[in-house]
Design a protein around this motif. Structure first.
Motif, PDB file in Angstrom:
ATOM      1  N   TYR A  49      67.830 -96.503  59.737  1.00 17.91           N
ATOM      2  CA  TYR A  49      66.870 -97.243  60.557  1.00 17.91           C
ATOM      3  C   TYR A  49      65.677 -96.413  61.018  1.00 17.91           C
ATOM      4  O   TYR A  49      64.741 -96.955  61.605  1.00 17.91           O
ATOM      5  CB  TYR A  49      67.597 -97.844  61.762  1.00 17.91           C
ATOM      6  CG  TYR A  49      68.790 -98.681  61.351  1.00 17.91           C
ATOM      7  CD1 TYR A  49      68.601 -99.911  60.720  1.00 17.91           C
ATOM      8  CD2 TYR A  49      70.097 -98.237  61.536  1.00 17.91           C
ATOM      9  CE1 TYR A  49      69.683-100.674  60.306  1.00 17.91           C
ATOM     10  CE2 TYR A  49      71.189 -98.995  61.124  1.00 17.91           C
ATOM     11  CZ  TYR A  49      70.971-100.212  60.510  1.00 17.91           C
ATOM     12  OH  TYR A  49      72.042-100.964  60.095  1.00 17.91           O
ATOM     13  N   ASP A  50      65.682 -95.122  60.779  1.00 13.35           N
ATOM     14  CA  ASP A  50      64.568 -94.256  61.164  1.00 13.35           C
ATOM     15  C   ASP A  50      64.254 -93.342  59.989  1.00 13.35           C
ATOM     16  O   ASP A  50      64.987 -92.394  59.708  1.00 13.35           O
ATOM     17  CB  ASP A  50      64.919 -93.433  62.405  1.00 13.35           C
ATOM     18  CG  ASP A  50      63.736 -92.647  62.948  1.00 13.35           C
ATOM     19  OD1 ASP A  50      62.754 -92.451  62.199  1.00 13.35           O
ATOM     20  OD2 ASP A  50      63.804 -92.208  64.113  1.00 13.35           O
ATOM     21  N   ILE A  51      63.141 -93.617  59.309  1.00 15.85           N
ATOM     22  CA  ILE A  51      62.816 -92.865  58.099  1.00 15.85           C
ATOM     23  C   ILE A  51      62.575 -91.389  58.399  1.00 15.85           C
ATOM     24  O   ILE A  51      62.754 -90.537  57.519  1.00 15.85           O
ATOM     25  CB  ILE A  51      61.581 -93.499  57.403  1.00 15.85           C
ATOM     26  CG1 ILE A  51      61.396 -92.909  56.002  1.00 15.85           C
ATOM     27  CG2 ILE A  51      60.331 -93.302  58.244  1.00 15.85           C
ATOM     28  CD1 ILE A  51      62.526 -93.156  55.059  1.00 15.85           C
ATOM     29  N   GLN A  52      62.212 -91.061  59.620  1.00 17.30           N
ATOM     30  CA  GLN A  52      61.980 -89.652  59.963  1.00 17.30           C
ATOM     31  C   GLN A  52      63.288 -88.867  60.049  1.00 17.30           C
ATOM     32  O   GLN A  52      63.287 -87.638  59.968  1.00 17.30           O
ATOM     33  CB  GLN A  52      61.212 -89.550  61.280  1.00 17.30           C
ATOM     34  CG  GLN A  52      59.828 -90.181  61.239  1.00 17.30           C
ATOM     35  CD  GLN A  52      58.945 -89.621  60.144  1.00 17.30           C
ATOM     36  OE1 GLN A  52      59.026 -88.442  59.807  1.00 17.30           O
ATOM     37  NE2 GLN A  52      58.091 -90.463  59.559  1.00 17.30           N
ATOM     38  N   GLU A  53      64.411 -89.565  60.226  1.00 12.04           N
ATOM     39  CA  GLU A  53      65.713 -88.903  60.267  1.00 12.04           C
ATOM     40  C   GLU A  53      66.349 -88.809  58.882  1.00 12.04           C
ATOM     41  O   GLU A  53      67.371 -88.150  58.705  1.00 12.04           O
ATOM     42  CB  GLU A  53      66.656 -89.652  61.210  1.00 12.04           C
ATOM     43  CG  GLU A  53      66.199 -89.647  62.665  1.00 12.04           C
ATOM     44  CD  GLU A  53      67.093 -90.503  63.554  1.00 12.04           C
ATOM     45  OE1 GLU A  53      67.996 -91.180  63.014  1.00 12.04           O
ATOM     46  OE2 GLU A  53      66.881 -90.506  64.770  1.00 12.04           O
ATOM     47  N   GLN A  86      70.026 -98.194  52.564  1.00 21.25           N
ATOM     48  CA  GLN A  86      70.148 -96.884  51.929  1.00 21.25           C
ATOM     49  C   GLN A  86      69.707 -95.753  52.852  1.00 21.25           C
ATOM     50  O   GLN A  86      70.346 -94.711  52.910  1.00 21.25           O
ATOM     51  CB  GLN A  86      69.295 -96.822  50.655  1.00 21.25           C
ATOM     52  CG  GLN A  86      69.787 -97.667  49.504  1.00 21.25           C
ATOM     53  CD  GLN A  86      68.820 -97.591  48.347  1.00 21.25           C
ATOM     54  OE1 GLN A  86      67.924 -98.408  48.202  1.00 21.25           O
ATOM     55  NE2 GLN A  86      68.991 -96.594  47.514  1.00 21.25           N
ATOM     56  N   VAL A  87      68.587 -95.944  53.519  1.00 22.64           N
ATOM     57  CA  VAL A  87      67.957 -94.830  54.239  1.00 22.64           C
ATOM     58  C   VAL A  87      68.208 -94.844  55.738  1.00 22.64           C
ATOM     59  O   VAL A  87      67.878 -93.877  56.434  1.00 22.64           O
ATOM     60  CB  VAL A  87      66.431 -94.809  53.981  1.00 22.64           C
ATOM     61  CG1 VAL A  87      66.150 -94.733  52.495  1.00 22.64           C
ATOM     62  CG2 VAL A  87      65.740 -96.021  54.591  1.00 22.64           C
ATOM     63  N   GLY A 113      78.462 -90.141  44.338  1.00 20.80           N
ATOM     64  CA  GLY A 113      78.707 -91.356  45.101  1.00 20.80           C
ATOM     65  C   GLY A 113      77.460 -92.101  45.507  1.00 20.80           C
ATOM     66  O   GLY A 113      76.396 -91.991  44.885  1.00 20.80           O
ATOM     67  N   ARG A 114      77.621 -92.877  46.602  1.00 18.90           N
ATOM     68  CA  ARG A 114      76.615 -93.842  47.025  1.00 18.90           C
ATOM     69  C   ARG A 114      76.377 -93.670  48.517  1.00 18.90           C
ATOM     70  O   ARG A 114      77.283 -93.892  49.326  1.00 18.90           O
ATOM     71  CB  ARG A 114      77.097 -95.250  46.743  1.00 18.90           C
ATOM     72  CG  ARG A 114      77.618 -95.422  45.311  1.00 18.90           C
ATOM     73  CD  ARG A 114      79.022 -95.975  45.242  1.00 18.90           C
ATOM     74  NE  ARG A 114      79.603 -95.754  43.906  1.00 18.90           N
ATOM     75  CZ  ARG A 114      80.710 -96.333  43.501  1.00 18.90           C
ATOM     76  NH1 ARG A 114      81.354 -97.169  44.282  1.00 18.90           N
ATOM     77  NH2 ARG A 114      81.179 -96.059  42.310  1.00 18.90           N
ATOM     78  N   ALA A 115      75.193 -93.265  48.869  1.00 18.43           N
ATOM     79  CA  ALA A 115      74.877 -93.012  50.273  1.00 18.43           C
ATOM     80  C   ALA A 115      74.288 -94.262  50.926  1.00 18.43           C
ATOM     81  O   ALA A 115      73.864 -95.192  50.260  1.00 18.43           O
ATOM     82  CB  ALA A 115      73.893 -91.854  50.378  1.00 18.43           C
ATOM     83  N   GLY A 116      74.269 -94.251  52.274  1.00 15.17           N
ATOM     84  CA  GLY A 116      73.624 -95.338  52.986  1.00 15.17           C
ATOM     85  C   GLY A 116      74.306 -95.677  54.289  1.00 15.17           C
ATOM     86  O   GLY A 116      75.203 -94.979  54.760  1.00 15.17           O
ATOM     87  N   PRO A 162      71.849 -90.394  63.371  1.00 14.91           N
ATOM     88  CA  PRO A 162      71.251 -90.321  62.034  1.00 14.91           C
ATOM     89  C   PRO A 162      72.271 -90.650  60.956  1.00 14.91           C
ATOM     90  O   PRO A 162      73.473 -90.784  61.225  1.00 14.91           O
ATOM     91  CB  PRO A 162      70.780 -88.866  61.947  1.00 14.91           C
ATOM     92  CG  PRO A 162      71.706 -88.125  62.859  1.00 14.91           C
ATOM     93  CD  PRO A 162      72.019 -89.064  63.981  1.00 14.91           C
ATOM     94  N   LEU A 163      71.797 -90.725  59.724  1.00 13.35           N
ATOM     95  CA  LEU A 163      72.575 -91.269  58.617  1.00 13.35           C
ATOM     96  C   LEU A 163      73.844 -90.485  58.307  1.00 13.35           C
ATOM     97  O   LEU A 163      74.820 -91.056  57.804  1.00 13.35           O
ATOM     98  CB  LEU A 163      71.680 -91.333  57.372  1.00 13.35           C
ATOM     99  CG  LEU A 163      72.125 -92.202  56.200  1.00 13.35           C
ATOM    100  CD1 LEU A 163      72.252 -93.652  56.618  1.00 13.35           C
ATOM    101  CD2 LEU A 163      71.112 -92.085  55.059  1.00 13.35           C
TER     102      LEU A 163
END
Length: 613
Positions: A300-304, A297-298, A266-269, A583-584
């Motif tokens: 709002y917080d790249i660390q998460e 896709q990722v 599938g498609r995450a985000g 988180p995502l």
């Protein structure tokens, strides 16, 4: 170099250039600034000019023409508003890395001197190349007739070299009309600066990735549209056969591989599928190829993002690699085709003892969290849910179906639910995300397939942005099946207003200042058939008729004016009024915390533990 024995006008040289590049269709609107170009192309007879009714539509059609055929084409614009109108489509091509040529006309070059502090000498003359230089790979005003051929070749080459994108040439009307005399023409020929990939570096970096994929307990591959731009989509299935690692696709890359492939989950985000997001957030090594990892896709917080994983990113653009440099352990600057070829060469004996258990877990996510559910996607108040509509539409798609979507309902529910078989295509504007893209995009895709059939998924609000292109569709009798989801205005913004302004709507529906026409009446005005779908009974009878019809039509689908788009990443409002940004993996509607805990192999994030469900 173009060879001409007799004297030739510059405009004729440009027409010959289009022939040389096998460009059968270009898009544009005639004006005083490009009349010589139109005449020369018409007289040459090889390239057909598709006359649209707004220049932004020309630059949008240019994109899908390339995405469908792989052939670069051009938008032919006039001066003044004719060129400024095209900018939206150019920015869209820039954002989605789509190559194309924009050739604009302008006033007589003697009125375009840049050494004087004048806004304009006359009317319509301004420096369009300066306006677009930040959203094109190359922009140049050509003020010498002898330079035109060189600049055409240069722009054409640059547009597709490295990370693709649009190039803009501005050719004043007096230059277009000048006659080139062979003895006086410029002998210099543009020679492409070919940069050979550093094969040793790519091989070394690829070797590290292979070792990491072999050791990982939960490896994952994320496939993006850059793979198709690199002409490497044919490598994906053999790669997964050789390295049977679970994979996801980006929204722009949905049609890279059969959605029913057993290893494609599938498609995450931010508007991802629950199963895809759980797989992404639980992986321990992530290989991203040809996707720029945009915020949708990722999160709002790249660390998460994939916080327990090492990440490898393969991208032709070093700037994309640098933006998350604190989070990416393996930044690899390479063409996707070069990397995938090397990856396959180095993994002929690939083995990972953890893959079977991890793939089983991914399949459990897929079974436990289907894309459409009764809980998340109910029919309400007599209206069909758009996610259910897309799910049922899957079974009616033709084996070579081409789909172009606009924004809103068409984009969100379409990209979350539509499943593409091998040979089918799904295209939209994912970077700029401009309303009005759908119909011009469908026109470009149709011409790219010799006036072939295209399904265009649109919305009532977005439809109004380029409504005039219905006449282009009708004039050429393009077999475009134009679906219009009617939800009384701008549904996504209604949800934003509900969240931010206690539901006070302004400029989003009939009650707050925005109305759309009766599209059945519009269809009648354009002398094309129209259909209306309000119920599932309508669906079962009308969809087969629509799919069987050979020609342009409008099919209006009536939706709930406040239907939710879920699942999605959204703020959680606590009982005390405080807000939590999860988180995502923690999508709304929120799951019971015990269910979330069971799904998160790496543990529940502290933010998620705070959320009260």
């Amino acid at each position: 170099m173009l060879i001409y024995l007799n004297n030739m006008k510059v405009s004729d040289l440009i027409a010959e250039f289009l022939v040389k590049k096998n460009i059968r269709y270009v898009f544009g609107i005639i004006g005083a600034g490009n009349a010589h170009l139109f005449d020369a192309i018409y007289r040459r007879g090889f390239t057909e000019i598709i006359c649209v009714h707004h220049e932004q539509a020309a630059c949008m059609a240019m994109q899908t023409y390339y995405r469908t055929s792989g052939i670069i084409t051009a938008a032919i614009l006039t001066t003044g508003a004719g060129s400024s109108n095209g900018v939206t489509g150019v920015v869209s091509a820039w954002a989605d890395s789509i190559p194309g040529l924009i050739i604009s006309g302008n006033e007589n070059s003697k009125y375009l001197q840049t050494d004087r502090e004048l806004r304009m000498w006359g009317v319509q003359g301004y420096d369009s190349t300066q306006m677009v230089k930040e959203v094109t790979k190359y922009s140049k005003r050509v003020t010498e007739a002898a330079d035109v051929e060189f600049e055409l070749e240069k722009a054409y080459s640059i547009a597709q070299k490295g990370r693709p994108g649009p190039c803009w040439l501005d050719i004043p009307m007096n230059i277009q009309s000048q006659t080139l005399i062979p003895d006086e023409s410029k002998s210099e020929v543009y020679v492409e600066d070919k940069v050979s990939p550093n094969k040793d570096s790519i091989a070394g970096q690829t070797g590290k990735v292979v070792l990491a994929l072999q050791k990982a307990k939960r490896p994952l591959i994320w496939l993006g549209h850059g793979i198709r731009l690199a002409d490497a989509d044919q490598l994906i299935e053999p790669l997964l056969d050789q390295m049977p690692i679970p994979a996801l696709v980006s929204w722009a890359g949905i049609d890279l591989i059969d959605s029913y492939h057993p290893l494609v989950f599938g498609r995450a985000g931010v508007y991802g599928q629950r199963c895809a997001n759980f797989i992404l957030q639980n992986c321990d090594f992530l290989l991203c190829v040809g996707t720029r990892l945009a915020i949708p896709q990722v999160g709002y917080d790249i660390q998460e993002f994939a916080r327990d994983a090492e990440i490898a990113v393969v991208d032709i653009d070093e700037h994309e690699l640098a933006k998350y440099k604190q989070r990416i352990q393996f930044p690899i600057k390479a063409d996707a085709k070069d990397f995938l070829t090397e990856l396959m060469q180095q993994s002929t004996s690939f083995q990972n003892p953890h893959l079977a258990a991890w793939t089983d877990r991914c399949n459990q996510y897929r079974q436990q969290y289907p894309w459409v559910t009764d809980t998340d996607h109910p029919d309400e108040d007599g209206f069909m849910n758009s996610y259910r509509f897309m799910e049922k539409l899957n079974s009616h798609l033709k084996e070579d179906q081409i789909i172009v979507t606009d924004m809103g309902t068409a984009l969100l529910s379409g990209h979350q639910v539509l499943r593409m078989r091998k040979g089918q295509r799904l295209m939209t504007s994912t970077g700029l995300g401009e309303m009005g893209y759908g119909l011009p995009g469908a026109i470009g895709a149709s011409f790219a397939t010799n006036k072939g059939e295209v399904m265009c998924l649109n919305c009532d609000g977005g439809m109004m942005l380029n409504l005039q292109e219905l006449q282009t569709m009708v004039h050429h009798q393009l077999p475009i099946k134009l679906f219009i989801f009617n939800n009384d205005g701008y549904l996504m913004i209604k949800h934003t207003q509900k969240a931010l302004f206690d539901g006070r709507n302004t400029g989003t529906d009939k009650a707050s200042g925005v109305t759309c026409p009766d599209f059945s009446a519009v269809a009648k005005a354009f002398n094309i058939p129209s259909y209306q779908i309000r119920t599932w009974i309508d669906f079962e009878t009308i969809i087969p008729e629509v799919q069987a019809y050979d020609g342009p039509l409008i099919c209006e689908v009536f939706m709930h004016p406040h239907q939710l788009f879920v699942p999605k990443l959204s703020l959680a409002v606590q009982k005390d009024g405080s807000l939590v940004s999860p988180p995502l993996e923690d999508l709304s509607p929120f799951l019971n915390r015990s269910e979330l805990s069971e799904a998160m192999l790496i543990g529940v994030h502290p933010k998620s533990e705070m959320i009260q469900v």
